[in-house]
Scaffold this active site. Sequence first.
Site, PDB file in Angstrom:
ATOM      1  N   ASP A 163       0.831  -1.205   0.000  1.00 42.21           N
ATOM      2  CA  ASP A 163       0.000   0.000   0.000  1.00 42.21           C
ATOM      3  C   ASP A 163       0.867   1.258   0.000  1.00 42.21           C
ATOM      4  OD1 ASP A 163      -2.013   1.864   0.261  1.00 42.21           O
ATOM      5  OD2 ASP A 163      -2.364   1.474   2.385  1.00 42.21           O
ATOM      6  N   ASP A 199      -1.713   5.812  -5.518  1.00 32.72           N
ATOM      7  CA  ASP A 199      -1.981   4.986  -4.339  1.00 32.72           C
ATOM      8  C   ASP A 199      -2.398   3.573  -4.748  1.00 32.72           C
ATOM      9  OD1 ASP A 199      -2.692   3.928  -1.886  1.00 32.72           O
ATOM     10  OD2 ASP A 199      -4.484   5.180  -1.643  1.00 32.72           O
TER      11      ASP A 199
END
Length: 322
Positions: free
Chosen positions: A4, A188
């Site tokens: 992440d 992201d």
Amino acid sequence: MDFDTGSSDFWVFSTLLPSSESAGHTLYNASASKHSSLESGETWSINYGDGSGASGVIYSDRVVLAGVTATSQAVEAATSVSSAFTSDTQNDGLVGLAFDGLNTASPSKVPTFFQTVQKSLFEPVFASALRHNAAGTYDFGWIDPSKYTGKITYTPVSNSSGYWEITANGYAVGSGATVSESLTSIVDTGTTLIYMPDDLLNAYYSQVNGSSDSSDAGGWIFPCDATLPDISFEIGSKEFTVPGSYINYSPYTDDTCYGGMQSSDGFPFNVLGDVFIKSQYIVWAPTVPQMGFAAPSRWTKILLAADGVVVVDDEEGYGSLM
């Protein structure tokens, strides 16, 4: 583990969780590791944009990930996780790859995994080669020339917020002219869709017959058989294109589908999530900081049918002959 780039905590499901929250997961057991030691007084608690969260205590331990060893990594052992994580039995924790400003450890922030290992890498970078409807890869410490074509275009990153924040100079829908617009966005891997301003969405979906911004669906939907135009973002001096097929994210009803690009209205920033990331080979260089983008290589998969016929499946993606 979920990689992440939108968070900075390395956390895992652990034996400290109640069974109601840990069933179906592989658990970290600090007492079974000869390298572990409890970081006395250190705790962590993280909440994500989708409302999920986790919290717990922190150990120092030896972590090996894809052949890369962190000899003394802060491992955040969960003592509580939200139901969204409990039900996701394909995921036993997160590797936060954003900048350390987002780390939630208290009273002292702890190094991210990349911070721990970067000095041992051949190059202080990692690269993502994610793919649409197929497994992708991450490489730590090197840039794999077999996974991209042409040159890598680099652009500066602002890390003041802790995110991988870049600015695109504009966009183009299909074969249309580039519209100049400053689009400050975070990149992201922890966000699935692309989130952009409403003027861009209106320009895009106006070219999709039957599309509508549905309050019931919570975003743009369209007939599943609609032809979707490509969307290109100007980053640096080049345009990087997301194929229109990627924007068909998922079915919504029997004959309508939900868009992979939705409104960033109400968000603190625009987001280039996985729908975009899967269309590019990306180099993440936190020490500069900067990001590099290149067109992904194509890969060819040769299938041998039961009757002996050779079928060549040529797709946009990464890697060599499979």
